[in-house]
Design an enzyme around this catalytic site. Structure first.
Site, PDB file in Angstrom:
ATOM      1  CE1 TYR A  15      -3.663   2.407   0.514  1.00  0.00           C
ATOM      2  CE2 TYR A  15      -3.035   2.653   2.806  1.00  0.00           C
ATOM      3  CZ  TYR A  15      -3.826   3.020   1.744  1.00  0.00           C
ATOM      4  OH  TYR A  15      -4.784   3.987   1.911  1.00  0.00           O
ATOM      5  CE1 TYR A 169      -6.146  -3.546   8.180  1.00  0.00           C
ATOM      6  CE2 TYR A 169      -6.806  -1.246   8.284  1.00  0.00           C
ATOM      7  CZ  TYR A 169      -5.869  -2.230   8.516  1.00  0.00           C
ATOM      8  OH  TYR A 169      -4.670  -1.914   9.105  1.00  0.00           O
ATOM      9  CG  HIS A 170     -10.729   1.131   7.729  1.00  0.00           C
ATOM     10  ND1 HIS A 170     -10.939   0.711   6.436  1.00  0.00           N
ATOM     11  CD2 HIS A 170      -9.519   1.726   7.747  1.00  0.00           C
ATOM     12  CE1 HIS A 170      -9.888   1.056   5.702  1.00  0.00           C
ATOM     13  NE2 HIS A 170      -9.025   1.661   6.474  1.00  0.00           N
ATOM     14  CE  LYS A 528      -9.750  12.841  14.145  1.00  0.00           C
ATOM     15  NZ  LYS A 528      -8.352  12.417  14.357  1.00  0.00           N
ATOM     16  CG  ASP A 532      -6.821  11.770  11.303  1.00  0.00           C
ATOM     17  OD1 ASP A 532      -7.083  10.686  10.740  1.00  0.00           O
ATOM     18  OD2 ASP A 532      -6.568  11.883  12.511  1.00  0.00           O
ATOM     19  CG  HIS A 534      -7.901   6.847  10.870  1.00  0.00           C
ATOM     20  ND1 HIS A 534      -7.516   7.443   9.693  1.00  0.00           N
ATOM     21  CD2 HIS A 534      -8.069   5.536  10.596  1.00  0.00           C
ATOM     22  CE1 HIS A 534      -7.437   6.496   8.752  1.00  0.00           C
ATOM     23  NE2 HIS A 534      -7.772   5.343   9.271  1.00  0.00           N
TER      24      HIS A 534
END
Length: 655
Positions: A15, A169-170, A528, A532, A534
């Site tokens: 990746y 995945y996340h 935040k 981003d 996440h």
């Protein structure tokens, strides 16, 4: 001596993508020369969230977590000298997937490729963006329609392309249990197929089902994770057969790619991560029945910063040794008929079926986004509590912390340093691109695109025309925002305290005492800044602060420094906490600190968490930041104590 017939190895991917299209192109070409067999493209956050590089929210984010692709010229440079007709390209792109695929098709046409022969994948899974990754743009219903647009277009025009990669995945990165990862991913897949079904002739629908692929996570509990993969295979087969009546077993196959877990990679003793990555890879390669089609591995030093080409090569060698030196691919499935494995698989399937029925009762994945988000935040809080209490052992973190220093850690050269001039370069190229294009053609292409979106037509043809006319990423997304509106995802952080406050008694008393001295409840603002998405760290800090009795304010992701300063003023915050995981912490925090001072809030303590190398942490402290936290600071209660001390007028007076 003749060897038995070996299975074909999985696709070996890395990746990658950073700074500029030209720099990423050089990286791709060298990776292909080293034996990589597929491309996996990482885009920067402005590209993922539909902003041009010169937008206010893009500041500091350009080229950080991936490559900036602002227009056809960038896409051309990215694949210069790489014949797309011969490539298998995976693009990790979601909200802007129709647009990036349109640019890719336009470049392939310029290369003279047969577009119907193109192979690859766009991730194009918005549901997990709302739940964990945060790069969504539009509300769920129109987003689902755009996912279906891509699938419908590919099925007719680019039949070998995977138009959607259901991405669990996340979910695991956000704390999902194996049962939640199974259920939430399968519910996402059925939501997309339900939306697609009326748009495709009934006799062709099984083929469309067969193009849906998955992208999963594999954690350190590798036996359970291998069983989870076998459960995925069985449950997907069941759903395809029972819900969609797919007769041909070929179209019911669970096709998946994987990146093993990044959440569990540690900043302490990072060399141990090499073993973690290898063990996690076993979960998705050992069982032939549930083997991944494509594997990409993180690098050992990802908790420290951006990996270098050598670090990525080391992870690729791990795959090559497994596929080509061992005898793994000479055997049939090693676990068929194993009672321990069968029992665990059945247990996972039962748990997932119960959760799936629950989601169905709520009206499916789209209606259950708030519910799923809340469950993930709870699961992640449980996971962290187990590490903090020592119930879950993490070597080098909560056990066996002492050891000889690592010769791999030599200082500044341990991670990739992002090119400080890359953002300025990109802005110059964007200006030149805008100046050189035919503005009348651009206006017409944008009007056509907007009309298609407003009418509910498939937006792919208009997007491809816009790509060729020279439209930029920000302009394409602006049309979608104008037609469908913008969405703010749920934070999963409820206002009421949870019932999990045992062990927090001392902290709660301290918060009460400091609040008395302040004359009102200790107010902690969690922000935040930047793009981003996440948000797991910010959510866990907010949840723990809430459970300690603080009055918390957390509005979610994607705020400008100016908006956070305004919130600190409006909420009358005592302490401001910022979370930034994209590597853009220096420009964003320095900007915010200047604005705090200008607003007369220079006295308010600011704490920052993220993947922050020591040199940057020093710079942030010099800018006035009170505390900097990185992944090694996993004890949330220690962070809570710091926040209480920073807010305490008695402690400030003593200094």
């Amino acid at each position: 001596m003749t060897h038995p017939q070996k299975d074909r190895p999985w696709l070996i991917r890395t990746y990658a993508g950073h700074s500029t299209a030209a720099a990423s192109n050089a990286l791709y070409r060298s990776n292909l020369e080293r034996g990589q067999t597929g491309l996996s493209v990482a885009f920067d956050l402005p590209t993922q969230t539909g902003y041009d590089s010169d937008h206010v929210l893009s500041r500091g984010e350009v080229g950080k977590v991936g490559v900036p692709v602002g227009h056809l010229g960038d896409m051309r440079a990215l694949f210069d000298g790489i014949p797309l007709e011969q490539m298998n390209t995976s693009m990790t792109i979601n909200a802007t997937a129709p647009w990036l695929l349109a640019l890719y098709i336009a470049v392939a046409e310029e290369q003279g490729a047969d577009v119907s022969a193109l192979q690859g994948t766009v991730q194009n899974d918005l549901i997990k963006e709302y739940l964990s990754r945060g790069t969504y743009i539009c509300p769920p219903a129109p987003s689902l329609r755009m996912i279906a647009d891509v699938a419908e277009y590919c099925y007719t025009n680019v039949p070998k392309w995977n138009p959607m990669n259901v991405c669990s995945y996340h979910l695991q990165e956000a704390g999902a249990t194996p049962e939640q990862e199974l259920a939430f991913a399968l519910a996402t897949a059925t939501a997309v197929l339900d939306a697609l079904k009326p748009r495709v002739p009934a006799e062709d629908f099984p083929k469309v089902v067969g193009r849906i692929s998955f992208f999963v996570n594999a954690g350190i509990r590798f036996v359970t994770e291998m069983c989870k993969m076998r459960a995925f295979v069985d449950l997907w087969d069941e759903i395809c057969r029972e819900r969609y009546g797919v007769e041909d077993p070929k179209f019911r196959r669970f096709r998946y790619g994987v990146q093993v877990n990044s959440l569990g990679l540690t900043e302490q003793q990072p060399e141990n991560n090499v073993y973690r990555i290898l063990i996690e890879m076993l979960a998705v390669t050992l069982s032939k029945k549930a083997r991944a089609r494509a594997v990409q591995l993180p690098a050992w030093n990802e908790a420290l910063g951006l990996p270098r080409p050598w670090d990525q090569q080391w992870s690729m060698r791990m795959q090559q040794i497994m596929a080509h030196e061992t005898d793994l691919l000479e055997f049939d499935d090693l676990f068929d008929g194993n009672p321990a494995v069968d029992a665990k698989v059945e247990l996972l399937k039962e748990g997932a079926r119960a959760e799936l029925a629950n989601l169905d009762d709520m009206g499916g994945a789209i209606s259950a986004i708030d519910y799923m988000k809340g469950r993930l935040v709870e699961s992640n809080a449980d996971r962290l509590r187990r590490i903090e209490s020592g119930e879950t052992v993490v070597v080098g973190v909560n056990k066996w912390q002492q050891g000889a220093p690592s010769p791999l850690m030599t200082g500044a050269g341990d991670i990739m340093q992002s090119d400080p001039g890359a953002e300025a370069d990109q802005l110059v190229r964007l200006e030149e691109w805008r100046a050189e294009r035919d503005s009348a053609a651009v206006e017409k292409a944008l009007a056509d695109l907007r009309a298609a979106a407003a009418a509910g037509d498939n937006i792919m043809p208009a997007s491809i025309a816009a790509a060729k006319a020279g439209v930029t990423t920000g302009e394409w997304a602006a049309q979608m925002r104008a037609v469908h509106g913008e969405y703010r995802g749920p934070t999963g952080v409820s206002a009421g305290q949870s019932n999990k406050t045992e062990g927090l008694e001392d902290l709660r008393e301290a918060v009460d005492a400091v609040s008395d001295r302040l004359g009102r409840r200790l107010k902690f603002l969690v922000g935040k800044p930047g793009l981003d998405g996440h948000s797991n760290g910010a959510e866990q800090i907010a949840v723990r602060a809430r459970d300690c009795g603080m009055d918390i304010s957390y509005e979610g992701i994607r705020l400008t420094p100016a908006e956070i300063v305004e919130a600190a003023q409006k909420d009358d915050a005592h302490v401001v906490g910022l979370s930034i995981l994209s590597g853009s912490h220096v420009p964003l925090v320095e900007d915010l600190m200047e604005r705090m001072r200008a607003a007369g809030l220079g006295h308010l303590p600011v704490v920052v968490g993220g993947i922050i190398p020591e040199a940057d942490a020093t710079r942030l402290r010099a800018a006035g930041v009170a505390q900097v936290y990185t992944p090694k600071d996993f004890e949330l209660n220690t962070i809570m104590r710091d926040i209480i001390t920073l807010a305490d007028p008695a402690a400030v007076a003593a200094e």
